[in-house]
Design a protein around this motif. Structure first.
Motif, PDB file in Angstrom:
ATOM      1  N   ASP B  22     -27.857 -12.280  19.767  1.00 44.79           N
ATOM      2  CA  ASP B  22     -28.988 -11.555  20.374  1.00 44.79           C
ATOM      3  C   ASP B  22     -29.908 -12.516  21.116  1.00 44.79           C
ATOM      4  O   ASP B  22     -30.321 -13.545  20.584  1.00 44.79           O
ATOM      5  CB  ASP B  22     -29.783 -10.813  19.293  1.00 44.79           C
ATOM      6  CG  ASP B  22     -29.085  -9.543  18.840  1.00 44.79           C
ATOM      7  OD1 ASP B  22     -28.843  -8.668  19.681  1.00 44.79           O
ATOM      8  OD2 ASP B  22     -28.762  -9.439  17.636  1.00 44.79           O
ATOM      9  N   ASP B  27     -30.132  -9.560  26.434  1.00 47.16           N
ATOM     10  CA  ASP B  27     -31.507  -9.822  26.869  1.00 47.16           C
ATOM     11  C   ASP B  27     -32.494  -9.650  25.716  1.00 47.16           C
ATOM     12  O   ASP B  27     -33.702  -9.524  25.957  1.00 47.16           O
ATOM     13  CB  ASP B  27     -31.874  -8.907  28.043  1.00 47.16           C
ATOM     14  CG  ASP B  27     -31.771  -7.433  27.673  1.00 47.16           C
ATOM     15  OD1 ASP B  27     -31.364  -7.126  26.535  1.00 47.16           O
ATOM     16  OD2 ASP B  27     -32.109  -6.584  28.513  1.00 47.16           O
ATOM     17  N   ASN B  28     -31.993  -9.664  24.487  1.00 51.70           N
ATOM     18  CA  ASN B  28     -32.790  -9.544  23.254  1.00 51.70           C
ATOM     19  C   ASN B  28     -33.315  -8.126  23.032  1.00 51.70           C
ATOM     20  O   ASN B  28     -34.110  -7.892  22.130  1.00 51.70           O
ATOM     21  CB  ASN B  28     -33.962 -10.543  23.225  1.00 51.70           C
ATOM     22  CG  ASN B  28     -34.196 -11.085  21.822  1.00 51.70           C
ATOM     23  OD1 ASN B  28     -33.310 -11.036  20.972  1.00 51.70           O
ATOM     24  ND2 ASN B  28     -35.393 -11.586  21.562  1.00 51.70           N
ATOM     25  N   ALA B  29     -32.864  -7.191  23.860  1.00 52.93           N
ATOM     26  CA  ALA B  29     -33.227  -5.792  23.649  1.00 52.93           C
ATOM     27  C   ALA B  29     -32.178  -5.120  22.772  1.00 52.93           C
ATOM     28  O   ALA B  29     -31.035  -5.584  22.679  1.00 52.93           O
ATOM     29  CB  ALA B  29     -33.305  -5.056  24.986  1.00 52.93           C
ATOM     30  N   VAL B  30     -32.582  -4.051  22.106  1.00 50.98           N
ATOM     31  CA  VAL B  30     -31.638  -3.189  21.405  1.00 50.98           C
ATOM     32  C   VAL B  30     -31.982  -1.760  21.785  1.00 50.98           C
ATOM     33  O   VAL B  30     -33.153  -1.367  21.764  1.00 50.98           O
ATOM     34  CB  VAL B  30     -31.680  -3.400  19.881  1.00 50.98           C
ATOM     35  CG1 VAL B  30     -33.087  -3.240  19.320  1.00 50.98           C
ATOM     36  CG2 VAL B  30     -30.744  -2.415  19.176  1.00 50.98           C
ATOM     37  N   ARG B  41     -27.216  -4.833  25.689  1.00 51.21           N
ATOM     38  CA  ARG B  41     -26.922  -5.050  27.109  1.00 51.21           C
ATOM     39  C   ARG B  41     -26.386  -6.464  27.292  1.00 51.21           C
ATOM     40  O   ARG B  41     -27.108  -7.436  27.093  1.00 51.21           O
ATOM     41  CB  ARG B  41     -28.222  -4.886  27.892  1.00 51.21           C
ATOM     42  CG  ARG B  41     -28.094  -5.046  29.396  1.00 51.21           C
ATOM     43  CD  ARG B  41     -29.492  -5.073  30.022  1.00 51.21           C
ATOM     44  NE  ARG B  41     -29.439  -5.289  31.449  1.00 51.21           N
ATOM     45  CZ  ARG B  41     -29.196  -6.466  32.014  1.00 51.21           C
ATOM     46  NH1 ARG B  41     -28.992  -7.522  31.277  1.00 51.21           N
ATOM     47  NH2 ARG B  41     -29.164  -6.577  33.326  1.00 51.21           N
ATOM     48  N   GLU B  66     -27.760 -11.234  12.209  1.00 56.01           N
ATOM     49  CA  GLU B  66     -27.621  -9.827  11.878  1.00 56.01           C
ATOM     50  C   GLU B  66     -26.152  -9.417  11.754  1.00 56.01           C
ATOM     51  O   GLU B  66     -25.298  -9.918  12.483  1.00 56.01           O
ATOM     52  CB  GLU B  66     -28.293  -9.008  12.986  1.00 56.01           C
ATOM     53  CG  GLU B  66     -28.266  -7.526  12.715  1.00 56.01           C
ATOM     54  CD  GLU B  66     -29.335  -6.758  13.472  1.00 56.01           C
ATOM     55  OE1 GLU B  66     -30.408  -7.318  13.775  1.00 56.01           O
ATOM     56  OE2 GLU B  66     -29.089  -5.576  13.762  1.00 56.01           O
ATOM     57  N   ASP B 113     -34.334 -18.406  19.413  1.00 59.07           N
ATOM     58  CA  ASP B 113     -35.499 -18.064  18.580  1.00 59.07           C
ATOM     59  C   ASP B 113     -35.598 -18.995  17.369  1.00 59.07           C
ATOM     60  O   ASP B 113     -34.728 -19.856  17.170  1.00 59.07           O
ATOM     61  CB  ASP B 113     -35.390 -16.594  18.133  1.00 59.07           C
ATOM     62  CG  ASP B 113     -36.762 -15.959  17.895  1.00 59.07           C
ATOM     63  OD1 ASP B 113     -37.751 -16.678  17.613  1.00 59.07           O
ATOM     64  OD2 ASP B 113     -36.865 -14.720  17.996  1.00 59.07           O
ATOM     65  N   VAL B 114     -36.650 -18.812  16.571  1.00 64.27           N
ATOM     66  CA  VAL B 114     -36.941 -19.744  15.470  1.00 64.27           C
ATOM     67  C   VAL B 114     -35.829 -19.806  14.418  1.00 64.27           C
ATOM     68  O   VAL B 114     -35.698 -20.814  13.727  1.00 64.27           O
ATOM     69  CB  VAL B 114     -38.288 -19.408  14.795  1.00 64.27           C
ATOM     70  CG1 VAL B 114     -39.439 -19.585  15.789  1.00 64.27           C
ATOM     71  CG2 VAL B 114     -38.294 -17.987  14.240  1.00 64.27           C
ATOM     72  N   ASN B 115     -35.039 -18.738  14.301  1.00 62.84           N
ATOM     73  CA  ASN B 115     -33.942 -18.800  13.325  1.00 62.84           C
ATOM     74  C   ASN B 115     -32.758 -19.636  13.829  1.00 62.84           C
ATOM     75  O   ASN B 115     -31.750 -19.771  13.138  1.00 62.84           O
ATOM     76  CB  ASN B 115     -33.485 -17.392  12.892  1.00 62.84           C
ATOM     77  CG  ASN B 115     -33.136 -16.515  14.064  1.00 62.84           C
ATOM     78  OD1 ASN B 115     -33.365 -16.882  15.219  1.00 62.84           O
ATOM     79  ND2 ASN B 115     -32.577 -15.351  13.783  1.00 62.84           N
ATOM     80  N   ASP B 131     -35.656 -17.803  28.552  1.00 64.43           N
ATOM     81  CA  ASP B 131     -36.719 -17.020  27.920  1.00 64.43           C
ATOM     82  C   ASP B 131     -36.731 -17.193  26.397  1.00 64.43           C
ATOM     83  O   ASP B 131     -37.098 -16.271  25.671  1.00 64.43           O
ATOM     84  CB  ASP B 131     -36.581 -15.533  28.297  1.00 64.43           C
ATOM     85  CG  ASP B 131     -35.199 -14.972  27.976  1.00 64.43           C
ATOM     86  OD1 ASP B 131     -34.242 -15.765  27.846  1.00 64.43           O
ATOM     87  OD2 ASP B 131     -35.072 -13.748  27.847  1.00 64.43           O
ATOM     88  N   HIS B 133     -38.023 -18.439  22.661  1.00 65.10           N
ATOM     89  CA  HIS B 133     -39.339 -18.460  22.022  1.00 65.10           C
ATOM     90  C   HIS B 133     -39.939 -19.859  22.204  1.00 65.10           C
ATOM     91  O   HIS B 133     -39.250 -20.865  22.031  1.00 65.10           O
ATOM     92  CB  HIS B 133     -39.183 -18.144  20.524  1.00 65.10           C
ATOM     93  CG  HIS B 133     -40.483 -17.851  19.851  1.00 65.10           C
ATOM     94  ND1 HIS B 133     -41.336 -18.838  19.404  1.00 65.10           N
ATOM     95  CD2 HIS B 133     -41.096 -16.687  19.562  1.00 65.10           C
ATOM     96  CE1 HIS B 133     -42.405 -18.285  18.858  1.00 65.10           C
ATOM     97  NE2 HIS B 133     -42.290 -16.976  18.936  1.00 65.10           N
ATOM     98  N   GLU B 135     -41.547 -21.831  20.506  1.00 68.27           N
ATOM     99  CA  GLU B 135     -41.443 -22.814  19.418  1.00 68.27           C
ATOM    100  C   GLU B 135     -40.134 -23.582  19.397  1.00 68.27           C
ATOM    101  O   GLU B 135     -40.072 -24.681  18.833  1.00 68.27           O
ATOM    102  CB  GLU B 135     -41.634 -22.120  18.058  1.00 68.27           C
ATOM    103  CG  GLU B 135     -43.080 -21.781  17.764  1.00 68.27           C
ATOM    104  CD  GLU B 135     -43.233 -21.231  16.347  1.00 68.27           C
ATOM    105  OE1 GLU B 135     -42.659 -21.813  15.404  1.00 68.27           O
ATOM    106  OE2 GLU B 135     -43.911 -20.204  16.188  1.00 68.27           O
TER     107      GLU B 135
END
Lengths: 179, 179, 179, 179
Positions: B22, B27-30, B41, B66, B113-115, B131, B133, B135
């Motif tokens: 993701d 694009d990190n959308a669901v 997407r 996930e 992302d942070v994970n 794009d 995060h 951090e």
């Protein structure tokens, strides 16, 4: 590559327009559902442009690398003949030329990625979408201002139709009624 | 973080590329439907880049936090081995290294992302999408110009492939045919 | 309205964060299929931010004007209590405050449109998304840099969490482990 | 075409607002699934604007070229009367005027493409969306700042409502309560 703003005499000779599907009729995205079924995002305005070319007597076709029911569904709605599962797009173009009695000199091809390179190299009017892969942009003679799935097909149709209509008008020929 | 524009010698050593799902393939959308089923997407162009790395002999894998059928569906289509439900991505990387006989020194990891922080910290070529995060951006050695789901995977594949091909060419080795 | 770039002491008092749904968790679009079923586009990154606030002991809730299974589906996945079909969001806030033994002074509300106006007026930390309707922007004390459905929820959660963590750190209190 | 920023006296006379569907209520995209079923992307905020005009006593209608269940589904939800399969939008407008006892002098039409040209030419307040086809922009007296499917309908409703409310206020008439 030129973003043409004036009528291009080269466009007046076009008798066949061939399109790649993904990234041209779509924004190159694929929506994947939990059961693996796919959807694509197309542009409603493309139909008006394709109809305009049909009324001028042009031949239209889609050649797609992938075999996918979404391609069949969209092409059926737009009444576009469509070849899928094409590993060699140039070979498909040759089949098409044979069948229609036309050749590369009257063909425009619109693509967006490296698997369109051979087809772009082979035709008189190679065209790419605004967001084409950087490697194929230099192969094109024309680049649409609109991105794939955001009006690129419509824009190319409008340009070719306008060029042909202007040319027929100058020659005093009958211009098929455009929209 | 450098947006590399020239060939990076560090990329020529990469033998394994691991991707988050993701925000990287998407694009990190669901997209959530009324019955709770989900869609994501993805980007059609990613497949060409992954194939190019495979032809050069690289190993590829996806590690996703996930557990989701959309991840399985997309990875199956792209023929990517995929670990899901990973609470500890670094542990999954270690399993992967053990199995493939490879290590962090030849691994590139692409996250958003942070994970992904621990995985990014552990590999020789940590990479993030345009794009990502804020951090995790400082943890990366390379940031793609393309956003997740808009060509980030393809861009990373193209960069690594070009670096390896250029390096093999200099060494006079056989370069697998690229697209 | 200030786009806060430094820690805001006002955020350290927040104990309850209430969200509108459409235009906040989503980009305010609704996807309508031929059979009338609807889907919405949410943001995968929101879950990490909500979990971070939960670990700090904050209460979270969604109040939505529309009754829609997509809201239930998304809120269930994010484990968010959710009130739907609310014609009067302020009345729902009061029910919530009663039940939780909390009040407007410790509440942050994130909205995007004119039907959020009363709720925004009632709380200590009224917040709106980057693409909120112009009429409600002046009611907010804080506007996210991210648009609804593009990280606005995550951004607000990250800001509040960072403020609380920094404050607890200064006071020498135990800070719950953040991501 | 003027992007109006001040109240327009012409808007105070509007009693009927007619909308095209694709490219106006939607972003002109169509999502095509493998089985050929279609979905469109609409804007949640439009409903608030339409309700505001209804409270002021205005008549509303949709005229769409295409016959499509997604149009019926969306219009039913927004409680909008809807004519589909209209090859001649001007003829449909005339039927509408006859039935409502209204005329072109009190009609606003919002469109986006060349098949809206005749309708735009016929009404007192022709309007187009921000991303309308270049050929129809010159036909409009008003162009929304928002694109189709991204708030264009809401914006037009808000403008007309504000103009009518301001006018009634000046005249000392009863203004229906706006949001």
């Amino acid at each position: 590559v030129t973003r043409l703003t004036e009528p291009d005499p080269g466009l007046t000779h076009v008798k066949l327009v061939v399109f790649d599907f993904d990234g041209v009729f779509t924004d190159n995205a694929v929506y994947v559902a939990q059961d693996g079924t796919e959807s694509v995002r197309c542009w409603r305005g493309d139909g008006i442009g394709l109809d305009r070319l049909r009324r001028l007597g042009l031949e239209l076709a889609v050649i797609s690398t992938e075999v996918n029911p979404v391609v069949s569904a969209r092409c059926a709605k737009l009444r576009l003949p469509c070849v899928q599962g094409s590993a060699d797009k140039l070979a498909e173009l040759q089949v098409l030329w044979e069948r229609l009695g036309l050749g590369p000199d009257v063909t425009c091809y619109l693509g967006n990625d490296v698997n369109d390179a051979q087809a772009l190299d082979a035709v008189a009017v190679p065209a790419v979408v605004a967001d084409a892969h950087p490697e194929v942009v230099p192969l094109a003679r024309l680049q649409t201002a609109a991105a794939g799935g955001h009006g690129a097909v419509r824009e190319l149709c409008d340009r070719i139709a306008s060029a042909i209509e202007a040319d027929r008008d100058v020659r005093g020929e009958d211009v098929a009624l455009a929209h």
